[in-house]
Design a protein around this motif. Structure first.
Motif, PDB file in Angstrom:
ATOM      1  N   MET A 171      54.248  39.868  35.461  1.00 14.84           N
ATOM      2  CA  MET A 171      55.337  39.483  36.348  1.00 14.84           C
ATOM      3  C   MET A 171      55.778  40.655  37.223  1.00 14.84           C
ATOM      4  N   ALA A 172      55.822  41.842  36.650  1.00 16.24           N
ATOM      5  CA  ALA A 172      56.242  43.022  37.407  1.00 16.24           C
ATOM      6  C   ALA A 172      55.274  43.301  38.555  1.00 16.24           C
ATOM      7  N   ILE A 173      53.981  43.312  38.253  1.00 16.33           N
ATOM      8  CA  ILE A 173      52.987  43.589  39.282  1.00 16.33           C
ATOM      9  C   ILE A 173      52.956  42.461  40.309  1.00 16.33           C
ATOM     10  N   SER A 174      53.135  41.226  39.846  1.00 16.06           N
ATOM     11  CA  SER A 174      53.138  40.087  40.764  1.00 16.06           C
ATOM     12  C   SER A 174      54.267  40.207  41.774  1.00 16.06           C
ATOM     13  N   MET A 175      55.445  40.622  41.315  1.00 14.82           N
ATOM     14  CA  MET A 175      56.568  40.750  42.232  1.00 14.82           C
ATOM     15  C   MET A 175      56.318  41.852  43.252  1.00 14.82           C
ATOM     16  N   ALA A 183      42.675  45.424  50.329  1.00 14.28           N
ATOM     17  CA  ALA A 183      43.064  46.702  49.733  1.00 14.28           C
ATOM     18  C   ALA A 183      43.217  46.607  48.217  1.00 14.28           C
ATOM     19  N   LEU A 184      43.486  45.384  47.715  1.00 13.13           N
ATOM     20  CA  LEU A 184      43.617  45.214  46.269  1.00 13.13           C
ATOM     21  C   LEU A 184      42.266  45.255  45.561  1.00 13.13           C
ATOM     22  N   ILE A 185      41.188  45.011  46.298  1.00 15.60           N
ATOM     23  CA  ILE A 185      39.861  44.967  45.661  1.00 15.60           C
ATOM     24  C   ILE A 185      39.472  46.325  45.084  1.00 15.60           C
ATOM     25  N   PRO A 186      39.449  47.405  45.884  1.00 13.03           N
ATOM     26  CA  PRO A 186      39.117  48.704  45.272  1.00 13.03           C
ATOM     27  C   PRO A 186      40.189  49.187  44.304  1.00 13.03           C
ATOM     28  N   LEU A 187      41.437  48.742  44.496  1.00 10.28           N
ATOM     29  CA  LEU A 187      42.503  49.153  43.582  1.00 10.28           C
ATOM     30  C   LEU A 187      42.249  48.622  42.175  1.00 10.28           C
ATOM     31  N   LEU A 188      41.959  47.329  42.071  1.00  5.47           N
ATOM     32  CA  LEU A 188      41.804  46.715  40.758  1.00  5.47           C
ATOM     33  C   LEU A 188      40.440  47.009  40.128  1.00  5.47           C
ATOM     34  N   THR A 189      39.380  47.047  40.935  1.00  2.00           N
ATOM     35  CA  THR A 189      38.045  47.178  40.371  1.00  2.00           C
ATOM     36  C   THR A 189      37.594  48.619  40.201  1.00  2.00           C
ATOM     37  N   LEU A 190      38.153  49.529  41.022  1.00  2.00           N
ATOM     38  CA  LEU A 190      37.715  50.925  40.969  1.00  2.00           C
ATOM     39  C   LEU A 190      38.853  51.909  40.738  1.00  2.00           C
ATOM     40  N   GLY A 191      40.089  51.421  40.835  1.00  2.00           N
ATOM     41  CA  GLY A 191      41.227  52.332  40.688  1.00  2.00           C
ATOM     42  C   GLY A 191      41.430  53.207  41.898  1.00  2.00           C
ATOM     43  N   ILE A 192      40.935  52.764  43.072  1.00  2.00           N
ATOM     44  CA  ILE A 192      41.060  53.539  44.307  1.00  2.00           C
ATOM     45  C   ILE A 192      42.033  52.810  45.232  1.00  2.00           C
ATOM     46  N   PRO A 193      43.192  53.401  45.546  1.00  2.00           N
ATOM     47  CA  PRO A 193      44.134  52.749  46.464  1.00  2.00           C
ATOM     48  C   PRO A 193      43.622  52.809  47.895  1.00  2.00           C
ATOM     49  N   GLY A 194      43.784  51.700  48.621  1.00  2.00           N
ATOM     50  CA  GLY A 194      43.311  51.659  49.998  1.00  2.00           C
ATOM     51  C   GLY A 194      44.307  52.191  51.006  1.00  2.00           C
ATOM     52  N   ASP A 195      45.604  52.212  50.647  1.00  2.00           N
ATOM     53  CA  ASP A 195      46.619  52.743  51.549  1.00  2.00           C
ATOM     54  C   ASP A 195      47.802  53.207  50.712  1.00  2.00           C
ATOM     55  N   THR A 196      48.900  53.589  51.389  1.00  2.00           N
ATOM     56  CA  THR A 196      50.052  54.133  50.666  1.00  2.00           C
ATOM     57  C   THR A 196      50.718  53.085  49.784  1.00  2.00           C
ATOM     58  N   VAL A 197      50.704  51.828  50.231  1.00  2.00           N
ATOM     59  CA  VAL A 197      51.346  50.779  49.425  1.00  2.00           C
ATOM     60  C   VAL A 197      50.565  50.557  48.134  1.00  2.00           C
ATOM     61  N   THR A 198      49.247  50.456  48.243  1.00  2.00           N
ATOM     62  CA  THR A 198      48.449  50.254  47.033  1.00  2.00           C
ATOM     63  C   THR A 198      48.456  51.498  46.151  1.00  2.00           C
ATOM     64  N   ALA A 199      48.722  52.666  46.747  1.00  2.00           N
ATOM     65  CA  ALA A 199      48.904  53.864  45.918  1.00  2.00           C
ATOM     66  C   ALA A 199      50.144  53.702  45.042  1.00  2.00           C
ATOM     67  N   MET A 200      51.209  53.139  45.629  1.00  2.00           N
ATOM     68  CA  MET A 200      52.412  52.846  44.845  1.00  2.00           C
ATOM     69  C   MET A 200      52.122  51.790  43.786  1.00  2.00           C
ATOM     70  N   LEU A 201      51.338  50.769  44.165  1.00  2.00           N
ATOM     71  CA  LEU A 201      50.986  49.731  43.201  1.00  2.00           C
ATOM     72  C   LEU A 201      50.152  50.304  42.060  1.00  2.00           C
ATOM     73  N   LEU A 202      49.299  51.290  42.374  1.00  2.00           N
ATOM     74  CA  LEU A 202      48.519  51.947  41.331  1.00  2.00           C
ATOM     75  C   LEU A 202      49.444  52.595  40.305  1.00  2.00           C
ATOM     76  N   GLY A 203      50.486  53.260  40.817  1.00  2.00           N
ATOM     77  CA  GLY A 203      51.466  53.847  39.906  1.00  2.00           C
ATOM     78  C   GLY A 203      52.175  52.790  39.082  1.00  2.00           C
ATOM     79  N   GLY A 204      52.506  51.656  39.719  1.00  2.00           N
ATOM     80  CA  GLY A 204      53.156  50.576  38.994  1.00  2.00           C
ATOM     81  C   GLY A 204      52.267  49.995  37.908  1.00  2.00           C
ATOM     82  N   LEU A 205      50.982  49.824  38.204  1.00  2.00           N
ATOM     83  CA  LEU A 205      50.047  49.314  37.198  1.00  2.00           C
ATOM     84  C   LEU A 205      49.974  50.248  35.990  1.00  2.00           C
ATOM     85  N   MET A 206      49.892  51.538  36.253  1.00  2.00           N
ATOM     86  CA  MET A 206      49.760  52.502  35.163  1.00  2.00           C
ATOM     87  C   MET A 206      51.051  52.604  34.356  1.00  2.00           C
TER      88      MET A 206
END
Length: 502
Positions: free
Chosen positions: A60-64, A315-338
């Motif tokens: 739920m957190a990541i979804s939001m 941008a979510l594809i490399p984030l979820l499958t490789l752990g590589i953020p595609g931009d600054t927002v997905t970098a924040m999402l990477l932190g949220g996932l961890m």
């Protein structure tokens, strides 16, 4: 079939949980707010909301947070269309045709196209996310520095040519933007460049101060000193959504632009600006109404917004499958996932499969919520056109100052923003477009770093950009975009000169 079964279970979980649906809706609404407010960004919104998600279950957190990301990309079109001020960097391209439509009394139509295109772009990105994620991510990893530099060069060539101004002025504006992007310390030699012995300038010029300064301030000054105000607010919302026939005419443009956005989003560091530019250029090339682009052509808005929202899923594809953020927002999402105990990477689907499939289901639900929130909220958004210009301009100026300062708590950024604002206003008086300057600031660091890295790898051999097939094609295309109109014009003159008078 296994994918479909996982998705069926995930959608069942999401739709049966009022809390989950409510959080997705809240995320989209907050995203619209951040995207529609110049100076506020999706990155800032995700960063501010991460602490608020600590008590929530991981999915739920990541979804939001993803819903906030999607909503902000769609919300950036609101000020771009209504008052010619992009709410997000990727919405810069939307202003090219969105605001002229508003000036022509077609604000409702423009916004309707933006909403529909956003949902289609998000849906296409979601399909790629659930079906092609691993393969596309592996493909993106095969691209090297030469390809990244070529993509940046192509983006700069496109923005130089598509703005409604002579090509010479477009190129000049792009070069100015590139000049602004090199201010600060050289990342390799450590030497200061254009710092004028200023300690503050060693950090360089940030993207958001440049964006707000070059786009927001000149528009506010133009509103106050040159124009009679913004267009009138529409009296009715009738005709917001396109007819079936209109949708059918733009369907190819939507799909093509969405795919461009997805591919661009997969490649780290490119972002929505490049995707929107390439999609806009392709829409113009394939359109029968090329002359209308820049004057209020719906296809331009469709291309930009489809690509923008295609980038979010890409941008979510490399984030979820490789752990590589595609931009600054997905970098924040990477932190949220961890923070929530998820480790993005190739084994994410194995270790946290149930949670990930729930997140993927929420991505599609968030894109569906965009059209609901956008349609209901537009009757309130459009009221900004009724605000007198002597009240609207100061309010937006305050937001610009607060937004710039809040990024790094630096008054020097505010000074830079104001200086660039005055410069941008003077440039507009000289009919020099400011959009290429902003894109130059955004893509300049990518072009420089990847070009230098490619040269280091090749031992200083410039032919590396022409011997690698992908980069060679992109460089050739960029050069053709820049010199093609001149060659075409020269050939036409020669043809007319050889043709005897009737």
């Amino acid at each position: 079939m296994e994918t479909l079964s996982h998705l069926a279970v995930a959608f069942g979980n999401e739709l049966s949980s009022p809390l989950s649906l409510g959080l997705i809706l809240v995320g989209v609404m907050v995203g619209f707010t951040f995207g529609a407010t110049p100076g506020l960004t999706a990155t800032m919104g995700v960063a501010l909301f991460i602490p608020l998600t600590f008590p929530l279950p991981s999915d739920m957190a990541i979804s939001m947070m993803i819903a906030l990301y999607c909503g902000s990309m769609a919300g950036g079109a609101i000020p771009a269309i209504l008052i010619n001020i992009p709410g997000t960097p990727s919405a810069v391209v939307t202003t090219i045709d969105g605001y002229p439509m508003t000036r022509n009394g077609r604000a409702v139509e423009a916004y309707g196209w933006a909403l529909v295109a956003s949902v289609v772009g998000g849906a296409v990105a979601w399909l790629a996310l659930v079906s092609l994620a691993p393969a596309l991510a592996r493909l993106a990893l095969k691209l090297g520095s030469a390809e990244y530099a070529a993509v940046a060069f192509l983006g700069l060539a496109i923005i130089s040519s598509v703005v409604p101004a002579p090509l010479v002025k477009g190129v000049l504006a792009t070069v100015i933007g590139l000049g602004l992007s090199v201010v600060g310390f050289d990342q390799i030699t450590g030497q200061g460049r254009w710092t004028f012995d200023s300690l503050q300038l060693t950090r360089g010029i940030g993207i958001m101060p440049a964006l707000i300064g070059l786009l927001v301030i000149p528009e506010l000054m133009s509103t106050l000193f040159q124009r009679g105000g913004h267009a009138e607010a529409p009296k009715t919302l009738k005709g917001m959504f396109p007819t079936f026939a209109g949708f059918a005419r733009q369907s190819v443009n939507m799909i093509r632009s969405s795919v461009i956005g997805v591919v661009t989003g997969i490649i780290p560091a490119l972002g929505g600006s490049v995707g929107a530019l390439i999609a806009y250029d392709q829409a113009k090339r394939f359109s029968r109404n090329r002359a209308n682009f820049g004057k209020g052509e719906p296809a331009g808005v469709v291309a930009s917004e489809s690509a923008n929202n295609g980038v979010t899923g890409g941008a979510l594809i490399p984030l979820l499958t490789l752990g590589i953020p595609g931009d600054t927002v997905t970098a924040m999402l990477l932190g949220g996932l961890m923070i929530h105990g998820l480790q993005p990477g190739p084994r994410l689907f194995e270790t946290s499969g149930d949670i990930v499939w729930n997140i993927l289901a929420s991505v599609l639900l968030a894109n569906m919520a965009i059209i609901v929130v956008g349609a209901i909220g537009f009757r309130f958004f459009v009221r900004v056109l009724d605000v007198p210009k002597h009240l609207l301009a100061p309010a937006l100026f305050v937001l610009a100052v607060v937004g710039t300062y809040s990024l790094s708590n630096s008054w020097f950024d505010v000074v830079i923003m104001l200086c660039l604002g005055v410069f941008g206003f003077l440039a507009t008086l000289g009919s020099i477009p400011v959009y290429p300057m902003v894109i130059g600031v955004i893509l300049g660091p990518l072009l420089e770093s990847e070009t230098r890295r490619a040269l280091v790898i090749s031992g200083g051999d410039w032919t590396t950009f022409l011997t690698r097939p992908v980069s060679a094609v992109l460089v050739t295309l960029a050069i053709a975009i820049l010199i093609g109109p001149s060659i075409t014009g020269l050939l036409r003159k020669r043809t007319r000169a050889r043709t005897p008078d009737a």
